[in-house]
Write an enzyme that holds these catalytic residues in place. Structure first.
Site, mmCIF file in Angstrom:
data_model
loop_
_atom_site.group_PDB
_atom_site.id
_atom_site.type_symbol
_atom_site.label_atom_id
_atom_site.label_comp_id
_atom_site.label_asym_id
_atom_site.label_seq_id
_atom_site.Cartn_x
_atom_site.Cartn_y
_atom_site.Cartn_z
ATOM 1 N N ASP A 534 0.860 -1.174 0.000
ATOM 2 C CA ASP A 534 0.000 0.000 0.000
ATOM 3 C C ASP A 534 0.904 1.235 0.000
ATOM 4 O O ASP A 534 2.126 1.138 0.145
ATOM 5 C CB ASP A 534 -0.887 -0.040 1.252
ATOM 6 N N THR A 536 -0.091 4.827 1.564
ATOM 7 C CA THR A 536 -0.221 5.629 2.781
ATOM 8 C C THR A 536 0.035 4.798 4.025
ATOM 9 O O THR A 536 -0.598 3.768 4.252
ATOM 10 C CB THR A 536 -1.630 6.249 2.859
ATOM 11 N N ASP A 733 -1.544 -1.297 6.158
ATOM 12 C CA ASP A 733 -1.748 -0.842 7.536
ATOM 13 C C ASP A 733 -3.175 -0.456 7.858
ATOM 14 O O ASP A 733 -3.487 -0.131 8.997
ATOM 15 C CB ASP A 733 -0.832 0.349 7.836
#
Length: 845
Positions: A534, A536, A733
């Site tokens: 990912d 961000t 996350d």
């Protein structure tokens, strides 16, 4: 047709295999049986009644089969009582076998993992392989109470002095660990064994001295009685456990190293007893020059003592392998300073409750997880993150249990206590992972299953070949070499090869901030060739800040108030950045109605009777908002600079945007470069727009990326790569990453992310840094190499040792292997495997 059945009565993998084999023996059936959950999936050509299945299964043991609807299977399994199985036929009534629940810490398990996730309530030996059971460390140290030796009515929860007589208080319970008790018991038995074995050995070896001085004291038959008397404490006390384990292994047909030890030394001891009490039944080949039968009390006692030495060294080494867990447990302090009405009060860490205010003084260990409410300091988090540089913390920052405060004092509020703390979660993950079984261990398990019967067969053949073709006394040679084969072939090193490396490797990972959920993840990480990441919070800092709010209208403050009010209900990092920006601008937050967060797109709601939407272009399309070319061009220009841009629409018209910047982590570039050097393809999948994704991918030199990905898009991409035969790791996350993390071969969660993401992952990086993936990859490679070294040594040792013990070198070089030398080599082969595994403790990640 396919049906699912519940099986009761299984307690180990042997039971599972027996049930599966029995069901598959029925014509027209293909059955797959699992132990956890205990179910059988059966495909039938024609329907077979459950009663017929039960009738067949009953012949295999005390197993029962029942058919349930899918909705009832889970609840039925959860409430099914533990039943006795074939593996409990050894009558060990004082040990209750239970499946490993979350509160199993403090119980005991077999280091060989013979029964998978089974644990015992009491210490002892494994009924399958006979190894000493190891204790699972508690998640937190037990609360120790103190009392006065002169006034037992005085009980305090901490050390100090007696209020009556002033004497120092002492712990009410002994502090010696169970591991030390096992080790000390073995030490005591070892002392007795050595004390009795050395004289027996000297008496037997004295025959090799010309003009034997012992014969001047008394004749050989009387010395035989002395040897017999000294061997009794060795056989029936110090080493009796080996015969008990051997008998259990034969009764349950779980043949192991103790089967070979018990048969070899048992035959030697019984032969010696028969030689003493019934010498006339033996042929001349078994007699010495003075007419007495050649006895083997010295071989029996020396072999048993050497095996006991191996057990002693293994017990010591096992305690070292859990050193990482013990060190983690020591990180938590035993006391904390509670702040009540402005006054400090020292309390036990076990008495801390959520919401308590705690004062942490300079140099103190932080007792629980929480946030700083007053003051600031630099916190040493190296014991959790592996990073040596202290981290500056201010009001509102989170702090973790076990980390060490710097040179300033602060007050914190307790948010997570007991088993909820990060430290406890780390210990729990390390415990679970170190107990799990790596797929490569199946190879060793399968070989060990057939190994013992083959060795017994080779031993019997050795005896008959020597008795038929060997030199005189041929039967004596055959007897000695047959015992040597049994002793040297013990598969202990083979069984220890994998679990020892896994235990040490997982502990090493925990010390370096890499938490591995199970041994399978540790093994598969070495095979990963694609990393999905990912953006961000994974590649970037995950701490976005608003750079500007642009409005086509003149009143940007009103627009900021609307979107900040909308975002106050969202937990997304971008939303929090908008709220923080509004507060810094002194914008007040107002009531929002009909709030809704749309995963992967943004948020919508009603603010001052206007329908406001904030998110990406897909959200604008969903709410049918009109986007003017002028606004679109400005947004594209921002995106090409690597900024994350969210559209703002009011009542179906896009009226502005928010430009948010999120810096790339300093270590991301280096980590991705190293992974690609190791042959791992790195692909970035982000929900951000094409222009921003392209700018980040360009900075990181990524060969592949995809923008505008929703959670289901990431999931589909991983499935596509897996269908091509790729071994995929996924790093993320957020909550939106959870499905992809669960689907990936290896899910890697950033420790700075959400609990859902961490729960879905197989590996967690405490620091939330891609450099941790490099560490995990290197650790996996080192552990797998270590396991293969151990397996090679164990296989090579047995392949080389058995023929030598059987006497293949004797016709050419006149070399025979004494059973005592075989026992010594067998014991130290296990220790050498452990020593090789312990080398991982010094690995630099």
């Amino acid at each position: 047709m396919k049906h699912t059945y519940i099986i009761t009565g299984m307690s180990c993998d042997g039971c599972r295999s027996k049930v599966e084999k029995t069901l598959n023996a029925i014509d027209g059936i293909q059955a797959t049986v699992t132990l956890d959950p205990p179910i059988a999936t059966i495909t039938m050509e024609n329907h077979i009644p459950t009663a017929q299945l039960q009738e067949t299964l009953s012949k295999a043991g005390k197993y029962s089969i029942s058919m349930e609807s899918p909705t009832n299977i889970t609840s039925k399994i959860a409430t099914e009582p533990v039943t006795k199985s074939c593996c409990e036929s050894n009558k060990i009534q004082d040990k209750k076998i239970v499946a490993l629940p979350s509160n199993a810490y403090g119980k005991y398990y077999c280091p060989m993992h013979c029964e998978g996730e089974k644990v015992y309530d009491k210490p002892g030996s494994c009924p399958v392989c006979g190894m000493n059971l190891e204790k699972i460390p508690e998640l937190s140290s037990a609360k120790i109470m103190y009392t006065c030796p002169m006034h037992p009515e005085v009980i305090k929860d901490g050390p100090g002095s007696c209020p009556i007589c002033g004497m120092d208080l002492v712990p009410m319970e002994p502090t010696e660990s169970e591991e030390n008790k096992v080790y000390n018991d073995l030490v005591r038995k070892m002392k007795i064994a050595v004390l009795c074995t050395v004289p027996v050995f000297l008496i037997a070896m004295s025959d090799m001295i010309s003009d034997n001085p012992l014969m001047r004291i008394m004749d050989a038959s009387k010395w035989n009685w002395v040897q017999f008397g000294l061997s009794l404490p060795v056989v029936f006390y110090a080493c009796w456990m080996f015969f008990v384990r051997a008998w259990k292994s034969i009764v349950t047909w779980n043949l192991n190293m103790f089967t070979l030890i018990g048969i070899g030394t048992g035959v030697a001891f019984l032969f010696s007893l028969a030689g003493m009490f019934f010498p006339d039944i033996f042929p001349n080949e078994f007699r010495t020059e003075d007419g007495t039968v050649l006895l083997y009390f010295e071989a029996t006692t020396v072999i048993l003592t050497l095996v006991l030495l191996g057990q002693l060294l293994e017990a010591r080494a096992h305690s070292r392998t859990s050193g990482a867990i013990k060190e983690l447990l020591k990180l938590a302090p035993t006391e904390a300073t509670l702040v009540i009405d402005g006054k400090d009060q020292v309390i036990s860490i076990h008495d801390i409750k959520k919401g308590d205010l705690l004062r942490v003084k300079p140099g103190d260990k932080i007792p629980v997880d929480g946030k700083i409410t007053d003051g600031e300091s630099a916190i040493d988090e190296s014991m959790i993150t592996g990073e040596p540089i202290p981290v500056d913390k201010i009001i509102g920052d989170s702090v973790s249990s076990g980390t060490i405060n710097g040179n300033k004092s602060f007050v914190m509020i307790a948010e997570k206590v007991g088993s909820e703390t990060l430290l406890s979660q780390i210990v729990q993950m390390v415990n679970n992972a170190s107990r799990s079984k790596a797929p490569i261990q199946k190879l060793a398990d399968k070989i060990a299953k057939y190994f013992v019967p083959i060795v017994v067969f080779v031993s019997v053949i050795t005896f008959f070949v020597w008795a038929k073709f060997g030199p005189e006394p041929a039967m004596v040679y055959g007897f000695i070499n047959a015992i040597a084969v049994l002793i040297i072939a013990c598969p202990c090193a083979l069984g220890l090869a994998t679990p020892m490396s896994v235990m040490v490797g997982v502990g090493k990972g925990a010390q370096s901030g890499v938490l591995i959920k199970n041994a399978e993840a540790l093994e598969r990480m070495n095979k990963v060739n694609v990393l999905i990441t990912d953006k961000t919070g994974t590649i970037t800092e995950g701490k976005p800040s608003v750079e500007k709010v642009f409005s086509l209208e003149s009143d940007e403050n009103t627009l900021l108030q609307s979107i900040a009010s909308l975002n106050q209900y969202s937990e997304h990092p971008l939303a929090q950045a908008v709220v923080n920006f509004a507060k810094a601008k002194n914008a007040s937050l107002i009531e929002v109605k009909d709030f809704e967060a749309i995963s992967g797109k943004g948020v919508i709601g009603t603010v001052t009777n206007k329908k406001v939407a904030l998110g990406n272009k897909k959200l604008m399309e969903q709410v049918n908002a009109t986007v003017l070319d002028e606004l679109e061009n400005k947004i594209i220009a921002e995106q090409k600079l690597g900024k994350t841009v969210s559209y703002i629409s009011v009542d179906g018209i896009a009226v502005g945007f928010v430009s948010i910047t999120d810096a790339i982590k300093a270590t991301s570039v280096e980590a991705i470069k190293e992974l690609m050097r190791q042959g791992v393809e790195v692909i970035m999948l982000t929900g951000d727009n094409e222009n921003t994704a392209k700018a980040v991918a360009s900075t990181l030199n990524l060969s592949s990326y995809k923008a505008g990905c929703l959670p289901e898009d990431k999931l589909k991409e991983i499935k596509r790569l897996q269908s091509e035969g790729k071994i995929v790791a996924m790093a993320g996350d957020g909550i939106n990453d959870a499905p992809a993390l669960a689907q990936a071969d290896i899910g890697i969660a950033m420790g700075t992310g959400t609990d859902v993401a961490i729960e879905s992952a197989k590996i967690t990086l405490v620091k939330g840094d891609l450099q941790g993936i490099v560490k995990a990859k290197n650790l996996s490679h080192a552990v797998m190499r270590n396991i293969k070294q151990n397996l090679f040594f164990a296989f090579f040792y047995n392949v080389l040792g058995i023929p030598i013990a059987a006497g293949v070198l004797y016709p050419f070089f006149g070399v025979l292997l004494s059973p005592m030398i075989a026992a010594l080599a067998m014991s130290f082969s296990s220790v050498s495997v452990i020593a090789n595994a312990l080398r991982l403790r010094n690995l630099k990640l």
